[in-house]
Design a protein around this motif. Sequence first.
Motif, PDB file in Angstrom:
ATOM      1  N   TYR A  93       5.465  20.074   4.897  1.00 51.12           N
ATOM      2  CA  TYR A  93       4.189  19.406   5.092  1.00 51.12           C
ATOM      3  C   TYR A  93       3.949  19.197   6.587  1.00 51.12           C
ATOM      4  CZ  TYR A  93       3.633  18.575   0.126  1.00 51.12           C
ATOM      5  OH  TYR A  93       3.462  18.742  -1.239  1.00 51.12           O
ATOM      6  N   TYR A  94       2.747  19.586   7.014  1.00 52.52           N
ATOM      7  CA  TYR A  94       2.380  19.530   8.424  1.00 52.52           C
ATOM      8  C   TYR A  94       1.204  18.591   8.637  1.00 52.52           C
ATOM      9  CZ  TYR A  94       5.088  23.860   8.854  1.00 52.52           C
ATOM     10  OH  TYR A  94       6.091  24.807   8.835  1.00 52.52           O
ATOM     11  N   CYS A  95       1.286  17.838   9.696  1.00 55.93           N
ATOM     12  CA  CYS A  95       0.176  17.003  10.148  1.00 55.93           C
ATOM     13  C   CYS A  95      -0.688  17.818  11.108  1.00 55.93           C
ATOM     14  CB  CYS A  95       0.736  15.773  10.847  1.00 55.93           C
ATOM     15  SG  CYS A  95      -0.503  14.642  11.523  1.00 55.93           S
ATOM     16  N   ASN A  96      -1.997  17.653  11.010  1.00 55.78           N
ATOM     17  CA  ASN A  96      -2.926  18.398  11.864  1.00 55.78           C
ATOM     18  C   ASN A  96      -4.013  17.467  12.382  1.00 55.78           C
ATOM     19  OD1 ASN A  96      -5.854  19.997  11.574  1.00 55.78           O
ATOM     20  ND2 ASN A  96      -4.293  21.092  12.721  1.00 55.78           N
ATOM     21  N   GLY A  97      -4.374  17.670  13.637  1.00 54.59           N
ATOM     22  CA  GLY A  97      -5.479  16.924  14.236  1.00 54.59           C
ATOM     23  C   GLY A  97      -6.465  17.884  14.883  1.00 54.59           C
ATOM     24  N   ARG A  98      -7.775  17.724  14.549  1.00 54.81           N
ATOM     25  CA  ARG A  98      -8.789  18.625  15.090  1.00 54.81           C
ATOM     26  C   ARG A  98      -9.977  17.832  15.629  1.00 54.81           C
ATOM     27  NH1 ARG A  98      -9.171  23.461  10.527  1.00 54.81           N
ATOM     28  NH2 ARG A  98      -6.979  24.071  10.679  1.00 54.81           N
ATOM     29  N   PHE A  99     -10.455  18.278  16.798  1.00 55.54           N
ATOM     30  CA  PHE A  99     -11.673  17.727  17.391  1.00 55.54           C
ATOM     31  C   PHE A  99     -12.276  18.792  18.267  1.00 55.54           C
ATOM     32  CE2 PHE A  99     -14.737  14.906  18.883  1.00 55.54           C
ATOM     33  CZ  PHE A  99     -14.751  14.871  20.277  1.00 55.54           C
ATOM     34  N   ARG A 100     -13.444  19.228  17.925  1.00 54.95           N
ATOM     35  CA  ARG A 100     -14.136  20.327  18.627  1.00 54.95           C
ATOM     36  C   ARG A 100     -13.197  21.525  18.714  1.00 54.95           C
ATOM     37  NH1 ARG A 100     -17.433  16.804  23.281  1.00 54.95           N
ATOM     38  NH2 ARG A 100     -18.764  15.712  21.787  1.00 54.95           N
ATOM     39  N   THR A 101     -12.805  21.967  19.894  1.00 50.71           N
ATOM     40  CA  THR A 101     -11.951  23.153  20.030  1.00 50.71           C
ATOM     41  C   THR A 101     -10.459  22.802  20.074  1.00 50.71           C
ATOM     42  OG1 THR A 101     -12.153  23.087  22.432  1.00 50.71           O
ATOM     43  CG2 THR A 101     -13.744  24.444  21.232  1.00 50.71           C
ATOM     44  N   SER A 102     -10.144  21.535  20.010  1.00 48.28           N
ATOM     45  CA  SER A 102      -8.744  21.106  20.041  1.00 48.28           C
ATOM     46  C   SER A 102      -8.167  21.120  18.634  1.00 48.28           C
ATOM     47  CB  SER A 102      -8.629  19.706  20.635  1.00 48.28           C
ATOM     48  OG  SER A 102      -9.084  19.685  21.975  1.00 48.28           O
ATOM     49  N   ASP A 103      -6.971  21.667  18.501  1.00 47.16           N
ATOM     50  CA  ASP A 103      -6.331  21.836  17.205  1.00 47.16           C
ATOM     51  C   ASP A 103      -4.830  21.695  17.411  1.00 47.16           C
ATOM     52  OD1 ASP A 103      -6.310  24.539  14.696  1.00 47.16           O
ATOM     53  OD2 ASP A 103      -5.715  22.433  14.608  1.00 47.16           O
ATOM     54  N   TYR A 104      -4.258  20.605  16.895  1.00 51.58           N
ATOM     55  CA  TYR A 104      -2.849  20.314  17.139  1.00 51.58           C
ATOM     56  C   TYR A 104      -2.093  20.195  15.814  1.00 51.58           C
ATOM     57  CZ  TYR A 104      -4.656  19.109  21.755  1.00 51.58           C
ATOM     58  OH  TYR A 104      -5.280  19.147  22.978  1.00 51.58           O
ATOM     59  N   TRP A 105      -0.804  20.584  15.862  1.00 48.83           N
ATOM     60  CA  TRP A 105       0.056  20.557  14.683  1.00 48.83           C
ATOM     61  C   TRP A 105       1.354  19.830  14.982  1.00 48.83           C
ATOM     62  CZ3 TRP A 105      -1.513  22.512  10.022  1.00 48.83           C
ATOM     63  CH2 TRP A 105      -2.638  23.339  10.024  1.00 48.83           C
ATOM     64  N   GLY A 106       1.862  19.172  13.972  1.00 51.03           N
ATOM     65  CA  GLY A 106       3.194  18.622  14.051  1.00 51.03           C
ATOM     66  C   GLY A 106       4.225  19.684  13.730  1.00 51.03           C
ATOM     67  N   GLN A 107       5.489  19.275  13.768  1.00 53.14           N
ATOM     68  CA  GLN A 107       6.583  20.228  13.551  1.00 53.14           C
ATOM     69  C   GLN A 107       6.883  20.444  12.067  1.00 53.14           C
ATOM     70  OE1 GLN A 107       7.020  17.074  14.229  1.00 53.14           O
ATOM     71  NE2 GLN A 107       8.633  16.373  12.834  1.00 53.14           N
ATOM     72  N   GLY A 108       6.363  19.578  11.235  1.00 55.36           N
ATOM     73  CA  GLY A 108       6.558  19.708   9.792  1.00 55.36           C
ATOM     74  C   GLY A 108       7.703  18.859   9.272  1.00 55.36           C
ATOM     75  N   THR A 109       7.570  18.472   8.014  1.00 53.90           N
ATOM     76  CA  THR A 109       8.633  17.733   7.337  1.00 53.90           C
ATOM     77  C   THR A 109       8.795  18.302   5.930  1.00 53.90           C
ATOM     78  OG1 THR A 109       9.448  15.524   6.752  1.00 53.90           O
ATOM     79  CG2 THR A 109       7.085  15.888   6.493  1.00 53.90           C
ATOM     80  N   GLN A 110      10.036  18.491   5.516  1.00 57.36           N
ATOM     81  CA  GLN A 110      10.319  19.129   4.234  1.00 57.36           C
ATOM     82  C   GLN A 110      10.199  18.114   3.100  1.00 57.36           C
ATOM     83  OE1 GLN A 110      11.255  22.494   3.457  1.00 57.36           O
ATOM     84  NE2 GLN A 110      10.938  21.761   1.357  1.00 57.36           N
ATOM     85  N   VAL A 111       9.478  18.511   2.064  1.00 54.18           N
ATOM     86  CA  VAL A 111       9.413  17.754   0.816  1.00 54.18           C
ATOM     87  C   VAL A 111       9.937  18.664  -0.290  1.00 54.18           C
ATOM     88  CG1 VAL A 111       7.881  16.713  -0.903  1.00 54.18           C
ATOM     89  CG2 VAL A 111       7.493  16.299   1.545  1.00 54.18           C
ATOM     90  N   THR A 112      10.960  18.188  -0.984  1.00 56.24           N
ATOM     91  CA  THR A 112      11.546  18.942  -2.083  1.00 56.24           C
ATOM     92  C   THR A 112      11.502  18.091  -3.344  1.00 56.24           C
ATOM     93  OG1 THR A 112      13.036  20.117  -0.566  1.00 56.24           O
ATOM     94  CG2 THR A 112      13.581  20.171  -2.910  1.00 56.24           C
ATOM     95  N   VAL A 113      10.878  18.645  -4.377  1.00 56.16           N
ATOM     96  CA  VAL A 113      10.777  17.948  -5.659  1.00 56.16           C
ATOM     97  C   VAL A 113      11.637  18.704  -6.660  1.00 56.16           C
ATOM     98  CG1 VAL A 113       9.246  17.034  -7.429  1.00 56.16           C
ATOM     99  CG2 VAL A 113       8.429  17.284  -5.059  1.00 56.16           C
ATOM    100  N   SER A 114      12.725  18.093  -7.048  1.00 55.86           N
ATOM    101  CA  SER A 114      13.679  18.774  -7.917  1.00 55.86           C
ATOM    102  C   SER A 114      14.549  17.757  -8.626  1.00 55.86           C
ATOM    103  CB  SER A 114      14.564  19.711  -7.082  1.00 55.86           C
ATOM    104  OG  SER A 114      15.574  20.295  -7.881  1.00 55.86           O
ATOM    105  N   SER A 115      14.954  18.120  -9.830  1.00 55.03           N
ATOM    106  CA  SER A 115      15.882  17.265 -10.571  1.00 55.03           C
ATOM    107  C   SER A 115      17.322  17.727 -10.348  1.00 55.03           C
ATOM    108  CB  SER A 115      15.542  17.296 -12.063  1.00 55.03           C
ATOM    109  OG  SER A 115      15.532  18.632 -12.538  1.00 55.03           O
TER     110      SER A 115
END
Length: 115
Positions: A93-115
């Motif tokens: 899962y990645y966080c993103n921020g956008r404003f006009r021509t600016s577009d930024y991303w985080g490094q991501g965090t893993q989500v695992t759904v499993s039994s």
Amino acid sequence: QVQLVESGGGLVQPGGSLRLSCAASGISFRLYVMGWYRQAPGKQRELVARISSGGSINYADSVKGRFTISRDNAKNTVDLQMNSLKPEDTAVYYCNGRFRTSDYWGQGTQVTVSS
């Protein structure tokens, strides 16, 4: 220097909950559309949810009724509350921020759904 830093990922059983948080710095946070995206192995990155500067919210159909996005402009954070998690929610899962021509991303965090 712009930074988007995600936290809160991990391993959870089906039906469980997780809360992701993204802390932003170096941007005028209140102006930005903030979003959460995810990418599963072998798949394209997809929008999960986003919230505009005015508070308008969009969700992917697959998460409607289960996930909630929120932002705190005083703390420069955007959170994603994920309930009733399913194995198909497994992704980075990645966080993103956008404003006009600016577009930024985080490094991501893993989500695992499993039994």
